[in-house]
Design a protein around this motif. Structure first.
Motif, PDB file in Angstrom:
ATOM      1  N   GLY A   1       0.710  -1.195  -0.115  1.00 52.65           N
ATOM      2  CA  GLY A   1      -0.038   0.037   0.124  1.00 52.65           C
ATOM      3  C   GLY A   1       0.912   1.222   0.177  1.00 52.65           C
ATOM      4  O   GLY A   1       2.004   1.200  -0.334  1.00 52.65           O
ATOM      5  N   ASP A   2       0.187   2.439   0.645  1.00 49.49           N
ATOM      6  CA  ASP A   2       0.870   3.655   0.474  1.00 49.49           C
ATOM      7  C   ASP A   2       1.643   4.250   1.442  1.00 49.49           C
ATOM      8  O   ASP A   2       2.291   5.178   1.729  1.00 49.49           O
ATOM      9  N   GLN A   3       1.506   3.225   2.748  1.00 47.08           N
ATOM     10  CA  GLN A   3       2.436   3.648   4.071  1.00 47.08           C
ATOM     11  C   GLN A   3       3.667   3.059   3.727  1.00 47.08           C
ATOM     12  O   GLN A   3       4.024   2.070   3.137  1.00 47.08           O
ATOM     13  N   SER A   4       4.734   3.829   4.630  1.00 54.32           N
ATOM     14  CA  SER A   4       6.074   3.316   4.661  1.00 54.32           C
ATOM     15  C   SER A   4       6.146   2.484   5.967  1.00 54.32           C
ATOM     16  O   SER A   4       5.572   2.679   6.942  1.00 54.32           O
ATOM     17  N   PHE A   5       7.098   1.973   6.123  1.00 57.24           N
ATOM     18  CA  PHE A   5       7.575   1.044   7.282  1.00 57.24           C
ATOM     19  C   PHE A   5       8.179   1.907   8.268  1.00 57.24           C
ATOM     20  O   PHE A   5       9.093   2.755   8.066  1.00 57.24           O
ATOM     21  N   LYS A   6       7.788   1.462   9.514  1.00 55.69           N
ATOM     22  CA  LYS A   6       8.471   2.220  10.562  1.00 55.69           C
ATOM     23  C   LYS A   6       9.681   1.602  10.883  1.00 55.69           C
ATOM     24  O   LYS A   6       9.960   0.417  10.712  1.00 55.69           O
ATOM     25  N   PRO A   7      10.731   2.268  11.683  1.00 52.40           N
ATOM     26  CA  PRO A   7      11.842   1.572  12.088  1.00 52.40           C
ATOM     27  C   PRO A   7      11.584   0.216  12.748  1.00 52.40           C
ATOM     28  O   PRO A   7      10.695   0.264  13.681  1.00 52.40           O
ATOM     29  N   GLY A   8      12.102  -0.725  12.704  1.00 54.35           N
ATOM     30  CA  GLY A   8      12.070  -1.879  13.005  1.00 54.35           C
ATOM     31  C   GLY A   8      11.062  -3.072  12.346  1.00 54.35           C
ATOM     32  O   GLY A   8      10.999  -4.152  12.894  1.00 54.35           O
ATOM     33  N   GLU A   9      10.269  -2.355  11.540  1.00 59.19           N
ATOM     34  CA  GLU A   9       9.289  -3.062  10.609  1.00 59.19           C
ATOM     35  C   GLU A   9       9.744  -3.563   9.455  1.00 59.19           C
ATOM     36  O   GLU A   9      10.759  -2.798   8.817  1.00 59.19           O
ATOM     37  N   SER A  10       9.479  -4.715   9.049  1.00 57.29           N
ATOM     38  CA  SER A  10      10.001  -5.504   7.694  1.00 57.29           C
ATOM     39  C   SER A  10       8.955  -6.071   7.186  1.00 57.29           C
ATOM     40  O   SER A  10       8.180  -6.892   7.665  1.00 57.29           O
ATOM     41  N   ALA A  11       9.204  -6.205   5.702  1.00 58.64           N
ATOM     42  CA  ALA A  11       8.205  -7.010   4.920  1.00 58.64           C
ATOM     43  C   ALA A  11       8.614  -8.762   5.216  1.00 58.64           C
ATOM     44  O   ALA A  11       7.649  -9.349   5.104  1.00 58.64           O
ATOM     45  N   ASP A  12       9.556  -9.009   5.873  1.00 63.18           N
ATOM     46  CA  ASP A  12      10.398  -9.988   6.085  1.00 63.18           C
ATOM     47  C   ASP A  12       9.494 -10.614   7.364  1.00 63.18           C
ATOM     48  O   ASP A  12       9.482 -11.938   7.321  1.00 63.18           O
ATOM     49  N   ASP A  13       8.744 -10.005   8.090  1.00 63.71           N
ATOM     50  CA  ASP A  13       8.053 -10.638   9.107  1.00 63.71           C
ATOM     51  C   ASP A  13       6.438 -11.031   8.465  1.00 63.71           C
ATOM     52  O   ASP A  13       5.552 -11.494   9.469  1.00 63.71           O
ATOM     53  N   ILE A  14       6.269 -10.621   7.249  1.00 62.93           N
ATOM     54  CA  ILE A  14       4.922 -11.218   6.915  1.00 62.93           C
ATOM     55  C   ILE A  14       4.569 -12.836   6.902  1.00 62.93           C
ATOM     56  O   ILE A  14       3.614 -13.107   7.674  1.00 62.93           O
ATOM     57  N   PRO A  15       5.591 -13.638   6.804  1.00 57.02           N
ATOM     58  CA  PRO A  15       5.583 -15.070   6.944  1.00 57.02           C
ATOM     59  C   PRO A  15       5.339 -15.447   8.471  1.00 57.02           C
ATOM     60  O   PRO A  15       4.344 -16.434   8.861  1.00 57.02           O
ATOM     61  N   SER A  16       5.918 -14.934   9.125  1.00 59.75           N
ATOM     62  CA  SER A  16       5.670 -15.165  10.652  1.00 59.75           C
ATOM     63  C   SER A  16       4.266 -14.761  11.100  1.00 59.75           C
ATOM     64  O   SER A  16       3.669 -15.404  11.744  1.00 59.75           O
ATOM     65  N   GLU A  17       3.872 -13.501  10.505  1.00 58.38           N
ATOM     66  CA  GLU A  17       2.308 -13.300  11.041  1.00 58.38           C
ATOM     67  C   GLU A  17       1.308 -14.162  10.250  1.00 58.38           C
ATOM     68  O   GLU A  17       0.394 -14.463  11.206  1.00 58.38           O
ATOM     69  N   ILE A  18       1.593 -14.524   9.213  1.00 59.52           N
ATOM     70  CA  ILE A  18       0.737 -15.649   8.588  1.00 59.52           C
ATOM     71  C   ILE A  18       0.948 -17.115   9.511  1.00 59.52           C
ATOM     72  O   ILE A  18      -0.253 -17.451   9.728  1.00 59.52           O
ATOM     73  N   GLY A  19       2.113 -17.193   9.759  1.00 64.74           N
ATOM     74  CA  GLY A  19       2.190 -18.628  10.823  1.00 64.74           C
ATOM     75  C   GLY A  19       1.373 -18.041  12.042  1.00 64.74           C
ATOM     76  O   GLY A  19       0.803 -19.197  12.525  1.00 64.74           O
ATOM     77  N   ASP A  20       1.500 -17.057  12.632  1.00 65.30           N
ATOM     78  CA  ASP A  20       0.809 -16.824  13.955  1.00 65.30           C
ATOM     79  C   ASP A  20      -0.657 -16.897  13.669  1.00 65.30           C
ATOM     80  O   ASP A  20      -1.473 -17.528  14.464  1.00 65.30           O
TER      81      ASP A  20
END
Length: 112
Positions: free
Chosen positions: A52-71
């Motif tokens: 989308g149109d938002q930018s990542f905040k410090p400490g956030e990463s698209a690399d965390d998406i698989p972990s969230e899907i796992g959760d």
């Protein structure tokens, strides 16, 4: 399936074993529903930043998406276990329902 693949029945059994040994007991269904919504929100936040149109905040990463899907899958499996619902049965039923309903719908959609 590869050697590390598990069936939905095995997933449900593995999550149940984890809950019984490490998690001590299941949270209530309502608590798990709230946790599920929280996890979906965390995935949504990351998706909004990556796609989308938002930018990542410090400490956030698209690399965390698989972990969230796992959760999400973990908590959803907890809910299914608590209610005595077979994930294998419900996904097969859902695929049949969607196939019957949408057999030609998407093929005939000029937007697709």
């Amino acid at each position: 399936m590869g050697t590390d693949d598990i069936t939905l029945s095995q997933l449900q059994s593995e999550v149940d074993d984890w809950i019984q040994t490490i998690g001590v007991r299941y949270f209530s269904e309502l608590t798990n529903l709230a946790i599920l919504m929280e996890e979906v929100g965390e995935l949504s936040r990351l998706m909004a930043r990556k796609y989308g149109d938002q930018s990542f905040k410090p400490g956030e990463s698209a690399d965390d998406i698989p972990s969230e899907i796992g959760d999400i899958l973990f908590v959803l499996t907890c809910l299914a276990n608590q209610m005595g619902i077979s994930l294998q049965d419900v996904i097969q039923t859902t695929i049949k329902k969607n196939t019957k309903r949408d057999l030609n719908r998407h093929k005939n959609n000029p937007k697709l």
